[in-house]
Design a protein around this motif. Structure first.
Motif, PDB file in Angstrom:
ATOM      1  N   GLU A 279      66.661   0.142  11.252  1.00  0.00           N
ATOM      2  CA  GLU A 279      67.105   0.469   9.893  1.00  0.00           C
ATOM      3  C   GLU A 279      67.349  -0.764   9.028  1.00  0.00           C
ATOM      4  N   THR A 280      67.467  -1.946   9.656  1.00  0.00           N
ATOM      5  CA  THR A 280      67.676  -3.183   8.912  1.00  0.00           C
ATOM      6  C   THR A 280      66.709  -4.228   9.429  1.00  0.00           C
TER       7      THR A 280
ATOM      8  N   SER B  86      57.013  -2.373  -0.841  1.00  0.00           N
ATOM      9  CA  SER B  86      56.124  -1.778   0.152  1.00  0.00           C
ATOM     10  C   SER B  86      56.903  -1.217   1.339  1.00  0.00           C
ATOM     11  N   VAL B  87      57.967  -1.888   1.765  1.00  0.00           N
ATOM     12  CA  VAL B  87      58.783  -1.350   2.859  1.00  0.00           C
ATOM     13  C   VAL B  87      59.449  -0.056   2.410  1.00  0.00           C
ATOM     14  N   ASN B  88      60.021  -0.051   1.226  1.00  0.00           N
ATOM     15  CA  ASN B  88      60.708   1.147   0.729  1.00  0.00           C
ATOM     16  C   ASN B  88      59.756   2.299   0.441  1.00  0.00           C
ATOM     17  N   LEU B  89      58.514   2.005   0.132  1.00  0.00           N
ATOM     18  CA  LEU B  89      57.532   3.052  -0.111  1.00  0.00           C
ATOM     19  C   LEU B  89      57.296   3.876   1.148  1.00  0.00           C
ATOM     20  N   PHE B  90      57.154   3.193   2.276  1.00  0.00           N
ATOM     21  CA  PHE B  90      56.842   3.873   3.533  1.00  0.00           C
ATOM     22  C   PHE B  90      58.069   4.148   4.399  1.00  0.00           C
TER      23      PHE B  90
ATOM     24  N   VAL C  67      55.539  -4.114   8.384  1.00  0.00           N
ATOM     25  CA  VAL C  67      56.960  -4.117   8.747  1.00  0.00           C
ATOM     26  C   VAL C  67      57.512  -2.692   8.737  1.00  0.00           C
ATOM     27  N   SER C  68      57.158  -1.912   7.740  1.00  0.00           N
ATOM     28  CA  SER C  68      57.663  -0.534   7.676  1.00  0.00           C
ATOM     29  C   SER C  68      57.158   0.293   8.855  1.00  0.00           C
ATOM     30  N   ILE C  69      55.918   0.091   9.256  1.00  0.00           N
ATOM     31  CA  ILE C  69      55.366   0.815  10.405  1.00  0.00           C
ATOM     32  C   ILE C  69      56.110   0.432  11.682  1.00  0.00           C
TER      33      ILE C  69
ATOM     34  N   VAL D  87      64.891   1.992   5.525  1.00  0.00           N
ATOM     35  CA  VAL D  87      64.963   0.614   6.020  1.00  0.00           C
ATOM     36  C   VAL D  87      65.513  -0.300   4.930  1.00  0.00           C
ATOM     37  N   THR D  88      66.504  -1.087   5.310  1.00  0.00           N
ATOM     38  CA  THR D  88      67.066  -2.088   4.410  1.00  0.00           C
ATOM     39  C   THR D  88      66.445  -3.429   4.743  1.00  0.00           C
ATOM     40  N   LEU D  89      65.879  -4.063   3.753  1.00  0.00           N
ATOM     41  CA  LEU D  89      65.252  -5.366   3.924  1.00  0.00           C
ATOM     42  C   LEU D  89      66.232  -6.438   3.457  1.00  0.00           C
TER      43      LEU D  89
END
Length: 103
Positions: free
Chosen positions: A48-49, A70-74, A38-40, A78-80
């Protein structure tokens, strides 16, 4: 990498692990992998969201925590978002689709 190497170590070990520990490890591996993908995708599309809706989620449990980590790491920008009624999204979509099929 850490979760995968821990699972590999457990697989090669003579120690016996509980089914609950193995299930938690697999759940962590899958949720971290989803969050990484998801982050990729968010980075490549300048998103961004990201809103998650699915039956496998929880709002304040291990899956949501691992996805957010994991999203915030990469992708720290991005706000999940996991809505309170995430599990109804598929049913609502199916109902709307069925309603429009007759038109």
């Amino acid at each position: 990498g850490t979760v995968a190497s821990s699972l590999a170590k457990a697989g090669l070990s003579d120690d016996v692990y509980s089914k609950e520990d193995i299930a938690a490890s697999l759940l962590a591996t899958v949720s971290y992998a989803i969050g990484t993908h998801v982050s990729i995708i968010c980075n490549s599309q300048n998103v961004e969201t990201c809103v998650f809706v699915s039956g496998f989620l929880d709002t304040d449990g291990i899956i949501a925590d691992n996805l957010k980590r994991s999203v915030n790491l990469f992708s720290p920008k991005v706000t999940l978002v996991i809505p309170d009624y995430y599990h109804y999204a598929g049913a609502i979509g199916a109902a709307l689709y069925a309603q429009n099929m007759g038109k």
